[in-house]
Design an enzyme around this catalytic site. Sequence first.
Site, PDB file in Angstrom:
ATOM      1  N   HIS A 102       0.856  -1.191   0.000  1.00 39.70           N
ATOM      2  CA  HIS A 102       0.000   0.000   0.000  1.00 39.70           C
ATOM      3  C   HIS A 102       0.884   1.229   0.000  1.00 39.70           C
ATOM      4  O   HIS A 102       0.697   2.154  -0.779  1.00 39.70           O
ATOM      5  CB  HIS A 102      -0.901  -0.020   1.238  1.00 39.70           C
ATOM      6  CG  HIS A 102      -1.766   1.197   1.332  1.00 39.70           C
ATOM      7  ND1 HIS A 102      -1.448   2.276   2.141  1.00 39.70           N
ATOM      8  CD2 HIS A 102      -2.911   1.514   0.694  1.00 39.70           C
ATOM      9  CE1 HIS A 102      -2.389   3.200   2.009  1.00 39.70           C
ATOM     10  NE2 HIS A 102      -3.283   2.773   1.135  1.00 39.70           N
ATOM     11  N   HIS A 103       1.883   1.240   0.912  1.00 39.77           N
ATOM     12  CA  HIS A 103       2.873   2.313   0.831  1.00 39.77           C
ATOM     13  C   HIS A 103       4.196   1.823   1.408  1.00 39.77           C
ATOM     14  O   HIS A 103       4.233   0.823   2.117  1.00 39.77           O
ATOM     15  CB  HIS A 103       2.391   3.582   1.547  1.00 39.77           C
ATOM     16  CG  HIS A 103       2.476   3.534   3.042  1.00 39.77           C
ATOM     17  ND1 HIS A 103       1.362   3.454   3.855  1.00 39.77           N
ATOM     18  CD2 HIS A 103       3.536   3.536   3.870  1.00 39.77           C
ATOM     19  CE1 HIS A 103       1.747   3.435   5.116  1.00 39.77           C
ATOM     20  NE2 HIS A 103       3.054   3.471   5.157  1.00 39.77           N
ATOM     21  N   GLN A 111      10.087   0.783   5.612  1.00 42.45           N
ATOM     22  CA  GLN A 111       8.812   0.361   6.191  1.00 42.45           C
ATOM     23  C   GLN A 111       7.852   0.059   5.046  1.00 42.45           C
ATOM     24  O   GLN A 111       7.678   0.899   4.165  1.00 42.45           O
ATOM     25  CB  GLN A 111       8.238   1.502   7.050  1.00 42.45           C
ATOM     26  CG  GLN A 111       6.875   1.197   7.666  1.00 42.45           C
ATOM     27  CD  GLN A 111       6.251   2.451   8.271  1.00 42.45           C
ATOM     28  OE1 GLN A 111       5.637   3.246   7.552  1.00 42.45           O
ATOM     29  NE2 GLN A 111       6.448   2.650   9.566  1.00 42.45           N
ATOM     30  N   HIS A 137       3.976  -1.072   4.152  1.00 39.23           N
ATOM     31  CA  HIS A 137       2.630  -1.230   4.704  1.00 39.23           C
ATOM     32  C   HIS A 137       1.806  -1.984   3.668  1.00 39.23           C
ATOM     33  O   HIS A 137       1.660  -1.531   2.537  1.00 39.23           O
ATOM     34  CB  HIS A 137       2.059   0.166   4.984  1.00 39.23           C
ATOM     35  CG  HIS A 137       0.628   0.118   5.406  1.00 39.23           C
ATOM     36  ND1 HIS A 137      -0.346   0.927   4.856  1.00 39.23           N
ATOM     37  CD2 HIS A 137      -0.009  -0.657   6.308  1.00 39.23           C
ATOM     38  CE1 HIS A 137      -1.503   0.652   5.403  1.00 39.23           C
ATOM     39  NE2 HIS A 137      -1.324  -0.296   6.285  1.00 39.23           N
ATOM     40  N   HIS A 180       0.490  14.299   5.359  1.00 37.91           N
ATOM     41  CA  HIS A 180       0.142  13.079   6.112  1.00 37.91           C
ATOM     42  C   HIS A 180      -0.818  13.436   7.230  1.00 37.91           C
ATOM     43  O   HIS A 180      -0.514  14.315   8.058  1.00 37.91           O
ATOM     44  CB  HIS A 180       1.388  12.427   6.720  1.00 37.91           C
ATOM     45  CG  HIS A 180       1.065  11.285   7.634  1.00 37.91           C
ATOM     46  ND1 HIS A 180       0.519  10.111   7.166  1.00 37.91           N
ATOM     47  CD2 HIS A 180       1.181  11.147   8.971  1.00 37.91           C
ATOM     48  CE1 HIS A 180       0.335   9.287   8.200  1.00 37.91           C
ATOM     49  NE2 HIS A 180       0.723   9.890   9.312  1.00 37.91           N
ATOM     50  N   HIS A 217      -4.334  11.160   9.402  1.00 35.26           N
ATOM     51  CA  HIS A 217      -5.056   9.904   9.424  1.00 35.26           C
ATOM     52  C   HIS A 217      -6.437  10.177   8.829  1.00 35.26           C
ATOM     53  O   HIS A 217      -6.575  11.121   8.030  1.00 35.26           O
ATOM     54  CB  HIS A 217      -5.083   9.341  10.852  1.00 35.26           C
ATOM     55  CG  HIS A 217      -3.690   9.098  11.371  1.00 35.26           C
ATOM     56  ND1 HIS A 217      -3.398   8.813  12.686  1.00 35.26           N
ATOM     57  CD2 HIS A 217      -2.493   9.109  10.733  1.00 35.26           C
ATOM     58  CE1 HIS A 217      -2.110   8.669  12.843  1.00 35.26           C
ATOM     59  NE2 HIS A 217      -1.527   8.833  11.659  1.00 35.26           N
ATOM     60  N   MET A 258      -2.652  13.009  12.963  1.00 30.07           N
ATOM     61  CA  MET A 258      -1.360  13.650  12.721  1.00 30.07           C
ATOM     62  C   MET A 258      -1.592  14.703  11.659  1.00 30.07           C
ATOM     63  O   MET A 258      -2.464  14.556  10.805  1.00 30.07           O
ATOM     64  CB  MET A 258      -0.321  12.629  12.217  1.00 30.07           C
ATOM     65  CG  MET A 258       0.089  11.625  13.267  1.00 30.07           C
ATOM     66  SD  MET A 258       1.384  10.547  12.630  1.00 30.07           S
ATOM     67  CE  MET A 258       1.656   9.513  14.069  1.00 30.07           C
TER      68      MET A 258
END
Length: 305
Positions: free
Chosen positions: A54-55, A119, A121, A191, A193, A263
């Site tokens: 996804h990312h 990372q 996701h 960014h 949520h 955030m």
Amino acid sequence: DPNDCSRTRQPFVLSNPYNFSLDIRIPGVIPTEVRCIFFVILDFVPHASMDTAHHMILYGCKTPYATQGYWDCGKELGTCRDQAKIMYAWARNAPPTKLPKDVGFKVGGDTRMNYFVLQIHYGDVTNFRDRHRDCSGLTLRMTSKPQPFIAGMYLMMSVDTVIPPGKKVTNADIACTYTSSPMYPFAFRTHTHSLGKVVSGYRVRNGQWTQIGRQSPLLPQAFYPVANTIDVKNGDILAARCVFTGEGRTTNTQIGGTSNDEMCNFYIMYYMDNSRAVPYMSCGDDSSSELFRNIPSEANIPIPV
Ligand code: IYT
Ligand code: CU
Ligand code: CU
């Protein structure tokens, strides 16, 4: 001989995610004087099939959480023991970010960027029912040749925003005066949520607001190109606004790391002259000054997704 440089380096291919080494070798240089060798990343090449990751976010830091293998960032502590610094983000369905010519991220040596942590996701794992292995990742094209310009990251983040439940509009405003040598923004990333509607970032000079970037955080959170050429100089103000809604919540929502929290981030990817480069800056000031009375109206208009 481990130092044997005669073998032509095979192009780096991430073949097996469970056992790979990002083999970055000094390309056969003969050091003539003692100096700390650093590298410059000239390009990030994402390898991610559209139906798996996804990312992905690439961080740099001095001491990662672990130096072997992988860990579940959902459960484990974090990315790094020291403050991780975001260097690149790939998001499904967004075009990969390209660095301008003669611009690169400096790593290694005395930069405190001695490890990369990637990372990944995974949106949904239903695609893995067939137990196939994923080897998404990034290939970094690097050089030990110093570049005329160094890339850097300016992070703007809200710290004490509170979003009341049900309230249709809550603005998180961040502003800082810029006091470093000139920087040239070329990409930005927003960014939030799920409560974020639109995030905008500006340079304010003599009362004049110039947009650096504006995006819906509900769209893929990649680094998007800055539309117009813009510079930021000592004395300018950097200002960013996140528009949130409290609809669908029954209690206050605060800034934090879980999906129940929120955030508000506006990242500016910039370049500076190599001679005066500052690789990382941040602004965590929740500004409620009357400065934002003159923010352009587009900053309050949600972007239809
Ligand atoms: C509290 C908050 O806003 N955290 C953000 C921004 C942030 C990123 C880094 C804050 C610090 C950092 O060292 I790197 I302190 C945050 O966690 N943003 C996420 C992460 O980078 C994944 C994001 O997707 O932008
Ligand atoms: Cu994601
Ligand atoms: Cu977040």
